[in-house]
Write a protein that holds these residues in place. Structure first.
Motif, PDB file in Angstrom:
ATOM      1  N   ARG A 293     -11.986 -14.189   0.880  1.00  0.00           N
ATOM      2  CA  ARG A 293     -11.050 -13.769  -0.144  1.00  0.00           C
ATOM      3  C   ARG A 293      -9.831 -14.633  -0.040  1.00  0.00           C
ATOM      4  NH1 ARG A 293      -9.294 -10.234  -3.162  1.00  0.00           N
ATOM      5  NH2 ARG A 293      -7.210 -10.256  -2.296  1.00  0.00           N
ATOM      6  N   ARG A 294      -9.189 -14.793  -1.131  1.00  0.00           N
ATOM      7  CA  ARG A 294      -7.851 -15.286  -1.103  1.00  0.00           C
ATOM      8  C   ARG A 294      -7.761 -16.630  -0.410  1.00  0.00           C
ATOM      9  NH1 ARG A 294      -3.439 -11.743  -2.545  1.00  0.00           N
ATOM     10  NH2 ARG A 294      -1.714 -13.169  -2.602  1.00  0.00           N
TER      11      ARG A 294
ATOM     12  N   GLU B 192      10.547  -2.786  -4.392  1.00  0.00           N
ATOM     13  CA  GLU B 192      10.660  -2.396  -5.792  1.00  0.00           C
ATOM     14  C   GLU B 192      11.842  -1.439  -5.926  1.00  0.00           C
ATOM     15  OE1 GLU B 192       8.669  -3.338  -8.278  1.00  0.00           O
ATOM     16  OE2 GLU B 192       7.409  -4.566  -6.977  1.00  0.00           O
ATOM     17  N   THR B 289      -9.193  -8.543  -8.531  1.00  0.00           N
ATOM     18  CA  THR B 289      -8.191  -7.483  -8.667  1.00  0.00           C
ATOM     19  C   THR B 289      -7.615  -7.391 -10.075  1.00  0.00           C
ATOM     20  OG1 THR B 289      -6.568  -9.059  -7.884  1.00  0.00           O
ATOM     21  CG2 THR B 289      -7.482  -7.562  -6.255  1.00  0.00           C
ATOM     22  N   VAL B 308       4.014  -2.717 -10.937  1.00  0.00           N
ATOM     23  CA  VAL B 308       4.305  -2.207  -9.604  1.00  0.00           C
ATOM     24  C   VAL B 308       3.466  -2.965  -8.592  1.00  0.00           C
ATOM     25  CG1 VAL B 308       4.977   0.081 -10.367  1.00  0.00           C
ATOM     26  CG2 VAL B 308       2.571  -0.414  -9.892  1.00  0.00           C
ATOM     27  N   HIS B 309       3.694  -2.694  -7.331  1.00  0.00           N
ATOM     28  CA  HIS B 309       2.916  -3.324  -6.270  1.00  0.00           C
ATOM     29  C   HIS B 309       1.438  -3.086  -6.483  1.00  0.00           C
ATOM     30  CE1 HIS B 309       4.457  -5.536  -3.051  1.00  0.00           C
ATOM     31  NE2 HIS B 309       5.518  -4.764  -2.894  1.00  0.00           N
ATOM     32  N   GLY B 310       0.650  -4.081  -6.275  1.00  0.00           N
ATOM     33  CA  GLY B 310      -0.788  -3.907  -6.412  1.00  0.00           C
ATOM     34  C   GLY B 310      -1.255  -3.907  -7.846  1.00  0.00           C
ATOM     35  N   SER B 311      -0.386  -4.299  -8.763  1.00  0.00           N
ATOM     36  CA  SER B 311      -0.805  -4.337 -10.155  1.00  0.00           C
ATOM     37  C   SER B 311      -1.689  -5.538 -10.416  1.00  0.00           C
ATOM     38  CB  SER B 311       0.417  -4.372 -11.073  1.00  0.00           C
ATOM     39  OG  SER B 311       1.168  -5.537 -10.784  1.00  0.00           O
ATOM     40  N   GLY B 312      -1.698  -6.484  -9.492  1.00  0.00           N
ATOM     41  CA  GLY B 312      -2.602  -7.620  -9.627  1.00  0.00           C
ATOM     42  C   GLY B 312      -1.973  -8.839 -10.251  1.00  0.00           C
ATOM     43  N   ARG B 313      -0.694  -8.794 -10.544  1.00  0.00           N
ATOM     44  CA  ARG B 313      -0.071  -9.917 -11.234  1.00  0.00           C
ATOM     45  C   ARG B 313      -0.012 -11.152 -10.347  1.00  0.00           C
ATOM     46  NH1 ARG B 313       6.322  -8.771 -11.101  1.00  0.00           N
ATOM     47  NH2 ARG B 313       6.395  -7.740  -9.096  1.00  0.00           N
ATOM     48  N   GLU B 314       0.163 -10.923  -9.048  1.00  0.00           N
ATOM     49  CA  GLU B 314       0.220 -12.055  -8.147  1.00  0.00           C
ATOM     50  C   GLU B 314      -1.118 -12.794  -8.113  1.00  0.00           C
ATOM     51  OE1 GLU B 314       1.851 -10.981  -4.397  1.00  0.00           O
ATOM     52  OE2 GLU B 314       1.294 -12.885  -3.475  1.00  0.00           O
ATOM     53  N   ARG B 446      13.625 -14.783  -4.508  1.00  0.00           N
ATOM     54  CA  ARG B 446      13.613 -13.849  -3.368  1.00  0.00           C
ATOM     55  C   ARG B 446      14.451 -14.432  -2.237  1.00  0.00           C
ATOM     56  NH1 ARG B 446       8.029 -11.610  -1.060  1.00  0.00           N
ATOM     57  NH2 ARG B 446       8.233 -10.253  -2.862  1.00  0.00           N
TER      58      ARG B 446
HETATM   59  N1  LIG Z   1      -7.731  -3.698  -5.963  1.00  0.00           N
HETATM   60  C1  LIG Z   1      -7.286  -4.380  -4.927  1.00  0.00           C
HETATM   61  N2  LIG Z   1      -8.098  -4.575  -3.864  1.00  0.00           N
HETATM   62  C2  LIG Z   1      -7.668  -5.269  -2.807  1.00  0.00           C
HETATM   63  N3  LIG Z   1      -6.463  -5.829  -2.694  1.00  0.00           N
HETATM   64  C3  LIG Z   1      -5.603  -5.677  -3.726  1.00  0.00           C
HETATM   65  C4  LIG Z   1      -5.982  -4.965  -4.885  1.00  0.00           C
HETATM   66  N4  LIG Z   1      -4.951  -4.994  -5.718  1.00  0.00           N
HETATM   67  C5  LIG Z   1      -3.985  -5.701  -5.125  1.00  0.00           C
HETATM   68  N5  LIG Z   1      -4.362  -6.104  -3.922  1.00  0.00           N
HETATM   69  C6  LIG Z   1      -3.566  -6.881  -2.968  1.00  0.00           C
HETATM   70  O1  LIG Z   1      -2.334  -6.243  -2.793  1.00  0.00           O
HETATM   71  C7  LIG Z   1      -1.284  -7.198  -2.689  1.00  0.00           C
HETATM   72  C8  LIG Z   1      -0.200  -6.974  -3.711  1.00  0.00           C
HETATM   73  O2  LIG Z   1      -0.801  -6.979  -4.980  1.00  0.00           O
HETATM   74  P1  LIG Z   1      -0.190  -7.761  -6.222  1.00  0.00           P
HETATM   75  O3  LIG Z   1      -0.343  -9.175  -6.033  1.00  0.00           O
HETATM   76  O4  LIG Z   1      -0.823  -7.222  -7.433  1.00  0.00           O
HETATM   77  O5  LIG Z   1       1.308  -7.300  -6.156  1.00  0.00           O
HETATM   78  P2  LIG Z   1       2.462  -7.665  -7.196  1.00  0.00           P
HETATM   79  O6  LIG Z   1       2.215  -6.911  -8.415  1.00  0.00           O
HETATM   80  O7  LIG Z   1       2.574  -9.116  -7.259  1.00  0.00           O
HETATM   81  O8  LIG Z   1       3.682  -7.035  -6.443  1.00  0.00           O
HETATM   82  P3  LIG Z   1       5.062  -7.713  -6.046  1.00  0.00           P
HETATM   83  O9  LIG Z   1       4.987  -9.102  -6.562  1.00  0.00           O
HETATM   84  O10 LIG Z   1       6.098  -6.915  -6.684  1.00  0.00           O
HETATM   85  O11 LIG Z   1       5.121  -7.721  -4.576  1.00  0.00           O
HETATM   86  C9  LIG Z   1      -1.935  -8.547  -2.871  1.00  0.00           C
HETATM   87  O12 LIG Z   1      -2.144  -9.114  -1.587  1.00  0.00           O
HETATM   88  C10 LIG Z   1      -3.238  -8.229  -3.525  1.00  0.00           C
HETATM   89  O13 LIG Z   1      -4.204  -9.176  -3.201  1.00  0.00           O
END
Ligand SMILES: Nc1ncnc2c1ncn2[C@@H]1O[C@H](COP(=O)(O)OP(=O)(O)OP(=O)(O)O)[C@@H](O)[C@H]1O
Ligand SMILES: Nc1ncnc2c1ncn2[C@@H]1O[C@H](COP(=O)(O)OP(=O)(O)OP(=O)(O)O)[C@@H](O)[C@H]1O
Ligand SMILES: [Mg+2]
Ligand SMILES: [Mg+2]
Lengths: 299, 517, 331, 321
Positions: A293-294, B192, B289, B308-314, B446
């Motif tokens: 992953r990743r 957040e 994701t 929010v965190h974990g939304s998958g945008r990253e 950041r």
């Molecule tokens: N469904 C999922 N299964 C496994 N890992 C996930 C899933 N969703 C998100 N992640 C992991 O969680 C972490 C944060 O997710 P994400 O990238 O979406 O955050 P973000 O929306 O960018 O939040 P922020 O940028 O505000 O920190 C990442 O490492 C991502 O890979």
């Protein structure tokens, strides 16, 4: 599984006994090396340490070279010697800041040198009844050595789970700098982990001596890489912070089954090493594919 | 080291919990601290403000014994002390939450909390898990966190980990018999807004039994939570402000020595976007994701993605940079279909990416500023296949000047720079080639101070004006609103809303939050 | 097509050079200092040792080890390790010995190419399957050994007519052994290519922080595969040297050079964690290791003490040569 | 000028009894002529052996006498060529490719070895006899890449041809190592069970490992074991009946004789051209040791008379074929 299908002998009770018995020494050595790998370090000193401890024990228990007959005390001294060698590796690592790869390689050479000195040209054969019986006597179908190995795994697991040493070894592999920031002095723990591993190797050397009935300088030949292979096959990461004694125990069994199975199904001796290598790579590849992953770093 | 005896209170004024006089610290080429004075009273929340590289982290590290000052004194409750290590500081009741998170990922939360001071949980080197659980639970209860003490730390969310850190720092209460001094170095930069609120509630609660030193580049936050703010500039104390009635502008003026601009996000510089054909066009992109992402970014447009965190945008961003595998979808640049099997392909297509984790993913710490800046763009430093050292040096020096990167020289290892300056180098990496067409910025500000932020914003505007398309994962909703022409809201791996965000017609943060949850 | 960014950097370049400090420069020379110290110590133990003939013999002896270590250094710099070099060299000696009668002078480039290809395959396995290099090359080591055993029929392959490789046994100007000169050339060539191209910074970046390098768009995978490929080629060339020295190829001929080669790299001061180091350091390291291997017994140290001394000296040498300022955590 | 002669003995390591006795023999000879032997060991590492030799030859070679145990067949050629070029007197033992002949060289005085085919056959026959001429046996091979291992195994095959009742159940390599022999034997014992009546090992170390395996499997005394080398432990085992037979290769003598031949030539008491062609490469006498004669071999001893220039070729059993 495959071997069971390919060779009826492989399935026999005796062969299972055989595999388990043959795994005993490797299990003890792997147990020791697991703690070092957990820290993210590596340990190649087992060959030398085992040689030195094998010679030491064979000269301290009843033998054909001198009149010593210290029995258990002699065994304890040999284990303590292993511990001291481990300490030496650890000290070289933390005080001289030599990477463990080299520090342990150096200690291995020192161990072999000490073993050669003790050997002095005449093979010491042990006549100590107790030590010899370890390899011969059986309890519930398994040799005493196997039970000793099982005890080592149990002790290793307890250390890993319930002692500060074990947990810190694990933590050092996870994030060493955090421990320092939290005010933990990691150096003593590192030395202690190497010493612990050394003690396991020392015991391994004693066990080999018991099996062979003689103290050999080469007692530990090949155990360094086999133990690492077994630990890695069991799922311990070389980068540290993952895996454990139980993982390694599984790894040892896998490796032994493999070695034994190849002989049983009659693979040409030329190819055996190659097939083993191939299977190890395949096993690790199969294990990492689900985790791919990743932007994960593989070194 | 013995616990210093309480001094007889000779005057009615209580002894300050912590006092620093004339602290000096030299690094090769920089004077990080140049005679800093600081007083932390008991039961107060002291803010510490200053530009990137002003010396805040260095000062704080000196307070917890990680940095040995070249000169100057530190007094704890009136007693002069020499702090040699973190343990030393903890014995004096000083503890710190570091700028980068510092937990051991593969241990349980409980172990992390008790790390280095297990007390009754470890007897003669043997763990007693039940005691450990209880002690950790006590700490967590103190800050009202509900996480399971025996959960592995790497399974916790970022915010929960921050809670664990605070719980861990609070352990120092047990070591010294005095009210502790707790130092928080930029704890909010990765949180957040909701989590920030929780944290602030904690800080206010801490004030009851401790003193707090708080660092943040978000000046409104500082004014919000602190009683008093001390300002550092170039390693010197330049004054302090009582927060009651103070405004960010005043603080900012003290930090940089002159008045900043009102137009924080340089909205005036925003250029109108005329999109005949989008620069980037994504259809139905799916990955582990995220699913079915449609995204268009025109040349010169800034599109922010919030969630929010974990939304998958990253992960979407990474997928667009070829650093994350995708399962379906197509990506077009300027109408031409491209495939991004790896990051190299993305670079070749004129895409640049600034990751959020600067320390581990953004930069190569031990390498020089120059090498970090020119890692990617070969043309910028090579003639033919060969490196032209003169060409490289000139280019790097000009960009150091252009972005006012504070560094002793281009050959300094980047890890010696302050956070903000590191970030500028990382950004510059994509600019030196002069061929950037799409920038993916993950939390580009950041840990940056207000001045540096402002510069990054201006840079973004300038790039946009020159036709660079930008995807921004903003540090805060305000930033997203301030900078973006359009905002996409993501939730659980899908784009759930799109909000236009033109100059003069900006939505309010509340509008976005509604869509996000 | 591409959009030029009008935003140009300011014109005049700021000046701010700070050269390496004296202490830093000293750590750079540490491997050399260790080398000189060792030669001096051996000369004290046995004055006969310090003759031109004797030192040339050391250089000639060290040549295969230098080449082997030079190739593996690249992989170590990338943060990996190559445990297969020795086995690969052994296999290559067999192949060369088998092919010399058929291919003649062409056999040398062919086997080097084959070795490079085998290295590249391991690199591919490492990169594509994401298996740690330690494991890939550990497996590679056993597989290559097995292949060597089978191909050679588990026996030595004699080279009857060794003219195509005999040139390596010549002496340049009657003094400098050709093999040592070639080893030096290999090191200089690779080092020069690295220095002159972006490869140097790509390799260091990969070694220091692979994820950062990847996200900066560095071709990490290609760099790694390339490193394995060069390491394989170097193993192949080392094998050619061994064949020219031994007049034969054997399935286990070079196997015992693995640990000395790794030791050479580390004794040179290259960080085993990757990033920091250089080929020149490995060159010095290889000479130190060779001196320890042959020098100690020749000056009359008994076998048991030789091993103990070897262990002690090698640890101390690493302690001296490693530049701690470049390596934060030592594992 | 005997005092100018420099004596060098080189073997793999000092950590096995056979090679240790070799070096001891060299020391013993050196003492009789008032010199000391320089002991070199290379840990079974071919490259290290070459490195040591070339370093040695880079020193003073005027009166250098080397008694060398080449690690493998392939290692002999470079040693010989190096010594020839440097003019050092050389005696090699055990390993040598068939087409490389001392007769073609000036300073390579002699090559000494034992007839591996013969010894392999001798112990094979002894084994067959002790299991009563029929039954299954297993074979433990040595390091596959050595002439000794191959010759000895060829000897076993000859013996098998002669004893048609004996059946070779399995053969594996245990690399001349006691520890490996232990594991391999255990595995093979479980694989073939009671069918195994005898174990043929290519050297005594492996035979001793096999004995341990038998003991651990509870089959001590029920399976016959044979080996080669006559290391003290094996001779003891033959004496007390746990092993059936071994073949003497007299390490002490080997260590002394090589230096003795070289010394005689270096001091001019022997001329290379006077040495009979058959003595330039020869099989040394070897003896099958069984329970009857084991007592004679229990203590390795050297007879200084063996090393007298007139007697150095007394133990020649025949020229190398
Ligand atoms: N469904 C999922 N299964 C496994 N890992 C996930 C899933 N969703 C998100 N992640 C992991 O969680 C972490 C944060 O997710 P994400 O990238 O979406 O955050 P973000 O929306 O960018 O939040 P922020 O940028 O505000 O920190 C990442 O490492 C991502 O890979
Ligand atoms: N280990 C170090 N070696 C050399 N210079 C350093 C080191 N640490 C910090 N510096 C320098 O000291 C100065 C102060 O840095 P410090 O990290 O204290 O800044 P800061 O105020 O915390 O900045 P930021 O807001 O970006 O975190 C900077 O110029 C930095 O480059
Ligand atoms: Mg800071
Ligand atoms: Mg994110």
């Amino acid at each position: 599984m495959i071997f069971a299908a390919l060779s009826p002998q492989f399935r026999s009770i005796e062969n299972v006994q055989n595999i388990v018995d043959a795994a005993a020494v490797l299990a003890v050595v792997t147990c020791g090396i697991t703690f070092v790998l957990m820290m993210g370090s590596i340990d190649l000193s087992s060959a030398g340490v085992m040689g030195a401890s094998a010679l030491t024990v064979s000269l301290l228990v009843a033998n054909n070279r001198n009149d010593n007959d210290f029995g258990l005390l002699g065994i304890a001294v040999a284990v303590a010697l292993g511990c001291a060698f481990g300490c030496l590796s650890g000290l070289a690592l933390v005080l001289l800041k030599v990477p463990s790869f080299m520090a342990t390689l150096g200690v291995s050479a020192i161990g072999l040198g000490v073993a050669t000195l003790l050997f002095a040209g005449v093979q010491p054969n042990i006549t100590d009844a107790m030590l010899k019986s370890w390899a011969i006597e059986r309890f519930l179908g398994l040799s005493y050595l196997t039970w000793i190995a099982a005890a080592c795994i149990l002790v290793g697991w307890l250390i890993q789970r319930y002692t500060r040493l074990g947990r810190y070894a694990f933590a050092i592999g996870g994030a060493e700098e955090v421990l320092t920031l939290s005010g933990v002095k990691v150096k003593p723990y590192k030395v202690a982990v190497f010493a612990l591993a050394g003690a396991f190797y020392g015991l391994g050397g004693v066990m080999v001596t018991s099996q062979l009935g003689a103290g050999l300088v080469q007692a530990g030949n090949g155990y360094d890489f086999s133990a690492i292979t077994a630990a890695v096959v069991g799922g311990t990461l070389l980068t540290g912070g993952r895996g454990g004694v139980l993982h390694s125990a599984v790894g040892v069994v896998l490796v032994m089954v493999l070695t034994n199975g190849l002989v049983q199904i009659g693979v040409s001796p030329y190819w055996q090493g190659g097939v083993e290598g191939l299977i190890v790579v395949a096993a690790v590849a199969a294990a990492v594919i689900p985790q791919r992953r990743r932007n994960q770093v593989v070194k | 080291m013995s616990v210093p005896a309480e001094r007889e209170p000779t005057t009615s004024a209580p002894v300050p919990a912590l006092e620093v006089r004339g602290l000096v610290k030299h690094y090769p080429g920089v004077k990080a601290l140049d005679g800093v004075d600081l007083v932390v009273h008991q039961h107060e929340v002291l803010g510490l403000a200053g530009e990137n590289g002003a010396g805040k982290s260095t000062l704080l590290k000196a307070l917890v014994g990680l940095v040995t000052p070249d000169a100057g004194e530190i007094y704890v409750r009136g007693e002069a002390v020499k702090l040699r290590s973190v343990v030393d500081a903890a014995d004096h009741g000083i503890g710190m939450v570091f700028q980068e998170q510092s937990l051991v990922p593969n241990l349980t939360a409980a172990e992390n909390i008790l790390l280095g001071g297990e007390g009754g949980a470890v007897r003669r080197g043997v763990y007693r898990w039940d005691v450990m659980r209880r002690l950790a639970q006590e700490q967590l209860d103190k800050i009202g966190s509900k996480i399971d003490p025996l959960a592995r730390t790497d399974s916790l969310s970022f915010a929960d980990r921050q809670m664990v850190e605070i719980a861990k720092v609070l352990r120092i209460e047990q070591r010294s018999q005095h009210p502790p001094v707790i130092i928080l170095d930029e704890p909010t930069s990765v949180l957040e807004s909701k989590e920030i609120e929780t944290l602030f509630a904690q800080i206010r609660r801490l004030r009851e039994f401790a003193s707090v030193v708080f660092v943040s580049h978000r000046l409104d936050e500082v004014l919000d939570v602190c009683d008093r703010v001390a300002v550092l500039r170039n390693g010197q104390s330049v004054g302090e402000v009582a927060t009651a009635g103070a405004v960010p502008r005043e603080l900012h003026r003290m930090m940089i020595g002159s008045t900043g601009s009102d137009d924080h996000y340089h909205e005036n510089a925003a250029t109108a976007v005329e999109a005949e054909q989008p620069r980037l066009s994504v259809r139905g992109l799916s990955g582990q994701t995220f699913r079915d992402i449609d995204l268009d970014v025109a040349a010169g447009e800034i599109v922010a993605i919030v969630g929010v965190h974990g939304s998958g945008r990253e992960d979407v961003c990474r997928a667009l940079f070829g650093a994350e595998p995708t399962t379906a979808g197509e990506i077009r640049m300027d109408g031409k279909k491209i495939s991004l099997p790896n990051t190299r392909a993305a670079c070749a297509a004129g895409i640049g990416y600034v990751p959020a984790e600067r320390k581990t993913e953004g930069m190569v710490g031990p390498m020089s500023v120059a090498d970090n800046m020119t890692l990617t763009k070969q043309k910028a430093r090579c003639s033919g296949p060969f490196v032209a050292p003169g060409k490289q040096a000139g280019l790097v020096d000009r960009w150091i000047e252009r972005l006012s990167i504070r560094t002793p020289g281009r050959d300094t290892p980047i890890q010696r720079l302050s956070g903000g300056n590191q970030q500028k180098v990382v950004l510059a990496r994509w600019l030196v080639g002069g061929d950037i067409r799409l920038l993916l910025l993950d939390h580009p500000t950041r840990g940056l101070d207000i001045g540096a932020r402002s510069e990054v914003y201006r840079l973004m505007r300038e790039l946009a004006a020159n036709g660079v398309a930008t995807v921004l994962l903003a540090d805060s909703l305000e930033e997203a609103i301030g900078m973006a022409d359009r905002i996409l809201v993501m939730n659980d791996g899908r784009v759930v809303a799109e909000v236009a965000c033109p100059n003069g017609g900006k939505p309010s943060p509340l509008d976005l939050v509604k869509e996000m949850v | 097509m591409s959009t030029p960014v009008a935003m140009q950097p300011v014109a005049e370049p700021a000046t701010g050079r700070n050269g390496p400090r004296a202490a830093q420069r000293l750590t750079g020379f540490m491997p050399l200092i260790a080398l000189v110290a060792l030669v001096a110590a051996l000369a004290v133990a046995d004055p006969d040792f310090l003759t031109a003939r004797s030192l040339t013999a050391v250089a000639r002896t060290a040549a295969p080890l230098i080449v082997l270590a030079a190739g593996a250094t690249l992989i170590v710099l990338c943060g990996g390790i190559d445990l297969s070099i020795a086995a690969l060299a052994s296999l290559t000696t067999v192949l060369l010995a088998l092919w010399l009668p058929h291919l003649g002078g062409l056999a040398t480039p062919v086997v080097i190419a084959v070795a490079a290809a085998i290295g590249a395959v391991q690199g591919l396995a490492h990169v594509l399957l994401r298996i740690p290099s330690f494991i890939v090359t550990l497996g590679g080591m056993s597989i290559l050994s097995a292949v060597a055993l089978v191909v050679s029929g588990a026996g030595t392959v004699r080279v009857v007519d060794d003219t195509p490789v005999a040139w390596l046994e010549l002496y340049l100007g009657g003094y400098v052994p050709m093999s040592a000169a070639m080893a030096l050339l290999v090191v200089a060539l690779i080092a020069a290519v690295l220095k002159a191209t972006p490869l140097q910074s790509w390799i260091s970046a990969t070694g220091y922080s692979e994820s950062a390098a990847r996200l900066a768009g560095t071709p990490v995978d290609l760099v790694k595969i390339g490193a394995f490929c060069v390491s394989g080629a170097c193993a192949g060339f080392a094998a050619v040297m061994l064949v020219s020295r031994q007049y034969s190829g054997g399935p286990t001929m070079a196997d015992n050079l693995l640990l000395p080669a790794v030791a050479a790299i580390v004794v040179g001061g290259t960080a085993i964690t990757g990033g920091h180091g250089s080929l020149w350091r490995s060159l010095a390291g290889a000479l130190v290791v060779t001196l320890l291997r042959v020098g100690l017994p020749i000056v009359g140290v008994p076998s048991a003490y030789e091993q103990i001394l070897y262990g002690v000296i090698i640890v101390v040498a690493v302690a001296l040569t490693l530049d701690w300022s470049k390596v934060s955590i030592i594992k | 000028k005997p005092a100018d002669v420099k004596l060098v003995g080189q073997v793999r390591n000092e950590s096995n009894p056979y090679e240790a006795s070799w070096l001891a023999g060299g020391d013993a000879f050196a003492k009789t002529v008032g010199l000391t032997q320089q002991r070199l060991t290379y840990g079974g590492d071919s490259t290290k052996q070459q490195e040591q030799i070339s370093q040695l030859l880079a020193g003073d070679t005027k009166c250098l006498v080397m008694n060398v145990l080449p690690n493998g067949d392939s290692d002999t050629a470079p040693i010989v060529k190096g010594a020839d070029k440097a003019g050092a007197f050389l005696v090699t033992q055990w390993n040598k490719p068939a087409d490389l002949k001392p007769a073609d060289y000036q300073t390579w005085i002699s090559h000494i070895t034992y007839n591996g085919v013969e010894s392999g056959k001798q112990i094979g026959d002894a084994l067959a006899k002790s299991i009563g001429g029929s039954g299954g046996i297993i074979a433990l091979q040595g390091v596959l890449d050595t002439a000794a291992a191959k010759d000895r195994f060829a000897g076993l095959q000859e013996s098998l041809k002669a004893n048609s009742g004996v059946q070779l159940l399995d053969q594996q390599t245990a690399n001349f190592s006691r520890a490996e022999a232990l594991t391999v034997t255990k595995t093979l014992l479980t694989k073939h069970g009671d069918k195994v009546k005898g174990i043929w090992a290519a050297n005594d170390d492996m035979a001793l490992g096999a004995l341990e395996a038998l003991q651990q499997a509870g089959k001590a005394g029920k399976v016959a074991v044979v080996g080669i080398d006559a290391v003290p432990d094996a001779v003891t085992a033959v004496q007390n009946g746990s092993m059936t037979a071994t073949v003497s290769s007299d390490g002490t003598w080997q260590g002394g004789i090589g230096l003795a031949i070289g010394f005689c030539v270096a001091t001019g008491k022997l001329q290379v051209k006077d040495i009979a062609a058959d003595n330039r490469a020869f099989f040394a006498e070897q003896f099958l040791i069984t329970k009857e004669n084991a007592a004679d071999f229990a203590q390795p001893k050297t007879d200084p008379a063996d090393f007298d220039c007139a007697n150095v070729f007394k133990r020649v059993a025949g020229p190398l074929k």
